[in-house]
Design an enzyme around this catalytic site. Structure first.
Site, PDB file in Angstrom:
ATOM      1  N   ARG A 101     -26.679 -34.201   3.210  1.00  0.00           N
ATOM      2  CA  ARG A 101     -26.322 -32.779   3.311  1.00  0.00           C
ATOM      3  C   ARG A 101     -27.605 -32.035   3.694  1.00  0.00           C
ATOM      4  O   ARG A 101     -28.570 -32.030   2.937  1.00  0.00           O
ATOM      5  CB  ARG A 101     -25.759 -32.284   1.974  1.00  0.00           C
ATOM      6  CG  ARG A 101     -25.656 -30.783   1.896  1.00  0.00           C
ATOM      7  CD  ARG A 101     -24.812 -30.320   0.732  1.00  0.00           C
ATOM      8  NE  ARG A 101     -23.404 -30.529   0.975  1.00  0.00           N
ATOM      9  CZ  ARG A 101     -22.418 -29.848   0.391  1.00  0.00           C
ATOM     10  NH1 ARG A 101     -22.695 -28.901  -0.481  1.00  0.00           N
ATOM     11  NH2 ARG A 101     -21.163 -30.097   0.668  1.00  0.00           N
ATOM     12  N   HIS A 128     -18.755 -30.010   8.829  1.00  0.00           N
ATOM     13  CA  HIS A 128     -18.438 -30.523   7.489  1.00  0.00           C
ATOM     14  C   HIS A 128     -17.236 -31.473   7.638  1.00  0.00           C
ATOM     15  O   HIS A 128     -16.127 -31.162   7.196  1.00  0.00           O
ATOM     16  CB  HIS A 128     -18.124 -29.351   6.554  1.00  0.00           C
ATOM     17  CG  HIS A 128     -18.168 -29.713   5.094  1.00  0.00           C
ATOM     18  ND1 HIS A 128     -18.513 -30.965   4.638  1.00  0.00           N
ATOM     19  CD2 HIS A 128     -17.920 -28.964   3.975  1.00  0.00           C
ATOM     20  CE1 HIS A 128     -18.470 -30.979   3.311  1.00  0.00           C
ATOM     21  NE2 HIS A 128     -18.118 -29.789   2.885  1.00  0.00           N
ATOM     22  N   GLN A 131     -14.943 -32.653   4.683  1.00  0.00           N
ATOM     23  CA  GLN A 131     -14.060 -31.590   4.226  1.00  0.00           C
ATOM     24  C   GLN A 131     -12.796 -31.523   5.091  1.00  0.00           C
ATOM     25  O   GLN A 131     -11.671 -31.503   4.580  1.00  0.00           O
ATOM     26  CB  GLN A 131     -14.809 -30.253   4.294  1.00  0.00           C
ATOM     27  CG  GLN A 131     -14.001 -29.076   3.812  1.00  0.00           C
ATOM     28  CD  GLN A 131     -13.739 -29.132   2.320  1.00  0.00           C
ATOM     29  OE1 GLN A 131     -14.665 -29.275   1.544  1.00  0.00           O
ATOM     30  NE2 GLN A 131     -12.495 -29.042   1.913  1.00  0.00           N
ATOM     31  N   ASP A 223     -13.016 -19.438   4.091  1.00  0.00           N
ATOM     32  CA  ASP A 223     -14.265 -19.967   3.531  1.00  0.00           C
ATOM     33  C   ASP A 223     -15.192 -18.767   3.309  1.00  0.00           C
ATOM     34  O   ASP A 223     -14.905 -17.654   3.783  1.00  0.00           O
ATOM     35  CB  ASP A 223     -14.879 -20.977   4.527  1.00  0.00           C
ATOM     36  CG  ASP A 223     -16.150 -21.641   4.000  1.00  0.00           C
ATOM     37  OD1 ASP A 223     -16.397 -21.577   2.774  1.00  0.00           O
ATOM     38  OD2 ASP A 223     -16.905 -22.231   4.812  1.00  0.00           O
ATOM     39  N   CYS A 263     -12.205 -24.388   1.078  1.00  0.00           N
ATOM     40  CA  CYS A 263     -12.991 -25.600   0.819  1.00  0.00           C
ATOM     41  C   CYS A 263     -13.724 -25.516  -0.519  1.00  0.00           C
ATOM     42  O   CYS A 263     -14.073 -26.546  -1.080  1.00  0.00           O
ATOM     43  CB  CYS A 263     -13.974 -25.834   1.958  1.00  0.00           C
ATOM     44  SG  CYS A 263     -15.106 -24.456   2.211  1.00  0.00           S
ATOM     45  N   ARG A 291     -10.816 -34.739  -1.636  1.00  0.00           N
ATOM     46  CA  ARG A 291     -12.129 -35.088  -1.072  1.00  0.00           C
ATOM     47  C   ARG A 291     -12.489 -36.517  -1.494  1.00  0.00           C
ATOM     48  O   ARG A 291     -12.963 -37.319  -0.695  1.00  0.00           O
ATOM     49  CB  ARG A 291     -13.206 -34.115  -1.581  1.00  0.00           C
ATOM     50  CG  ARG A 291     -13.142 -32.706  -1.007  1.00  0.00           C
ATOM     51  CD  ARG A 291     -13.542 -32.668   0.448  1.00  0.00           C
ATOM     52  NE  ARG A 291     -14.839 -33.262   0.704  1.00  0.00           N
ATOM     53  CZ  ARG A 291     -16.020 -32.645   0.539  1.00  0.00           C
ATOM     54  NH1 ARG A 291     -16.046 -31.386   0.182  1.00  0.00           N
ATOM     55  NH2 ARG A 291     -17.158 -33.276   0.777  1.00  0.00           N
TER      56      ARG A 291
HETATM   57  N1   CP Z   1     -16.463 -28.047  -0.371  1.00  0.00           N
HETATM   58  C1   CP Z   1     -17.674 -28.539  -0.674  1.00  0.00           C
HETATM   59  O1   CP Z   1     -18.292 -29.275   0.104  1.00  0.00           O
HETATM   60  O2   CP Z   1     -18.122 -28.163  -1.895  1.00  0.00           O
HETATM   61  P1   CP Z   1     -19.574 -28.399  -2.484  1.00  0.00           P
HETATM   62  O3   CP Z   1     -20.528 -27.562  -1.667  1.00  0.00           O
HETATM   63  O4   CP Z   1     -19.503 -27.976  -3.898  1.00  0.00           O
HETATM   64  O5   CP Z   1     -19.915 -29.851  -2.315  1.00  0.00           O
HETATM   65  N1  NVA Z   2     -19.451 -22.952   4.824  1.00  0.00           N
HETATM   66  C1  NVA Z   2     -19.891 -23.306   3.499  1.00  0.00           C
HETATM   67  C2  NVA Z   2     -19.161 -24.521   3.032  1.00  0.00           C
HETATM   68  C3  NVA Z   2     -19.526 -24.990   1.665  1.00  0.00           C
HETATM   69  C4  NVA Z   2     -18.817 -26.230   1.276  1.00  0.00           C
HETATM   70  C5  NVA Z   2     -21.386 -23.533   3.498  1.00  0.00           C
HETATM   71  O1  NVA Z   2     -21.897 -24.157   4.433  1.00  0.00           O
HETATM   72  O2  NVA Z   2     -22.052 -23.071   2.570  1.00  0.00           O
END
Ligand code: CP
Ligand code: NVA
Length: 304
Positions: A101, A128, A131, A223, A263, A291
């Site tokens: 990440r 993502h 997701q 989101d 999400c 997930r």
């Molecule tokens: N939706 C998602 O990826 O959540 P987190 O950022 O908590 O992992």
């Molecule tokens: N768009 C959000 C998604 C989090 C899971 C971010 O990148 O923070």
């Protein structure tokens, strides 16, 4: 299937179906898979915070008989303590897979280029994909059909939307998008997704009128307005996104059996209200649960 899972763009329609089929099996009878990744280790290289992604990968690996090690922002310091390629080469000697990440999508590409083990994109600023796979799996599970599905995405043209664009196009799902001006999705991704959608006889379209966007939608998806890394823009975004909140008023014209997806994490009171996210149409926690099942299928396919 490719060695790495970086983007849904790399998956064929059949590969997506295969992942979903295995995910259903893992969800239905998890005990049958409790030994499948015995002796395998996954590293979570995370530059950003996480609840769902971290916990679903860690517990997912545990349920498959494998091991998971979390390497947070203060452990590895991607590109700061040492070069990303040195991290990739070192981790390839210890682990069987990496889920990363990152802020910059380029960091994921650099990990892929320098690893001999599979790399999974666990969120970058651009995409993502884990997701979106879980989202489409959830939608098919809930609607119990694969055709004539419409998603309305209201909000920021961000990483989550980009992966949804690819996944909808490949899976034959109609997607209508409403964003404030200046917050549209990436032009190249939109173009590619539209082309693929045409081949699959579905429509992907930007809709300026939010009411029209949600008209007839089976799924209404949103989101956060300021993603991780964009926190300094929060005040400006709160103004720019005025009118894009998913609230009971906006939903007055939605079809009666619409479902709400997010999400998560949600910024309650900003992009979505409590009544909506806690209401009877919301499936956000089923979405979160899936997930793990979908990622377990991915792990079984990539790490075995
Ligand atoms: N939706 C998602 O990826 O959540 P987190 O950022 O908590 O992992
Ligand atoms: N768009 C959000 C998604 C989090 C899971 C971010 O990148 O923070």
């Amino acid at each position: 299937m490719k060695k790495d899972f970086i983007t849904i763009k790399d998956l064929s329609r059949d590969e997506i179906k295969k992942i979903f089929k295995l995910a259903s099996k893992v969800k239905e009878a998890p005990k049958k898979f409790s030994d499948k990744l015995r002796g395998k280790a996954l590293g979570l290289v995370f530059q950003k915070p996480s609840n769902r992604t971290r916990v679903s990968f860690e517990i997912g690996m545990y349920r498959l008989g494998g091991y998971c090690i979390y390497l947070g922002p203060d452990d590895i310091k991607l590109g700061a303590r040492e070069a990303t390629k040195d991290i990739a080469k070192t981790l390839s000697r210890y682990l069987d897979g990496i889920a990363a990440r990152t802020y910059s999508h380029q960091d994921i590409i650099d990990l892929v280029r320098n690893s001999t083990i599979p790399v999974i994109n666990a969120l970058s600023d651009l995409l993502h994909p884990c997701q979106a796979l879980a989202d489409i799996f959830t939608i098919k599970e809930k609607l119990k059909r694969s055709k004539n599905i419409k998603i309305a995405f209201i909000g920021d043209g961000n990483n989550v939307l980009h992966s949804l664009l690819y996944c909808c196009a490949k899976s034959g799902i109609n997607l209508s998008i409403s964003t404030p001006k200046g917050y549209e999705p990436d032009g190249d991704i939109l173009y590619e997704a539209k082309k693929e959608a045409e081949n699959n006889r579905v429509s992907i379209a930007i809709e300026e009128d939010i009411k029209k966007c949600i008209q007839g939608a089976d799924i209404i998806y949103t989101d956060v307005w300021a993603s991780m890394g964009k926190e300094s823009e929060k005040e400006k975004r709160l103004k720019d996104f005025e009118g894009f909140q998913i609230n009971p008023k906006l939903l007055e014209d939605a079809k009666p059996d619409y479902l709400i997806m997010h999400c998560l994490p949600a910024h309650r009171g900003e992009e979505i209200t409590d009544e909506v996210i806690d209401g009877p149409h919301s499936i956000v926690f089923d979405q979160a649960e899936n997930r793990m099942h979908v990622q377990n299928a991915l792990l079984l396919m990539l790490l075995k």
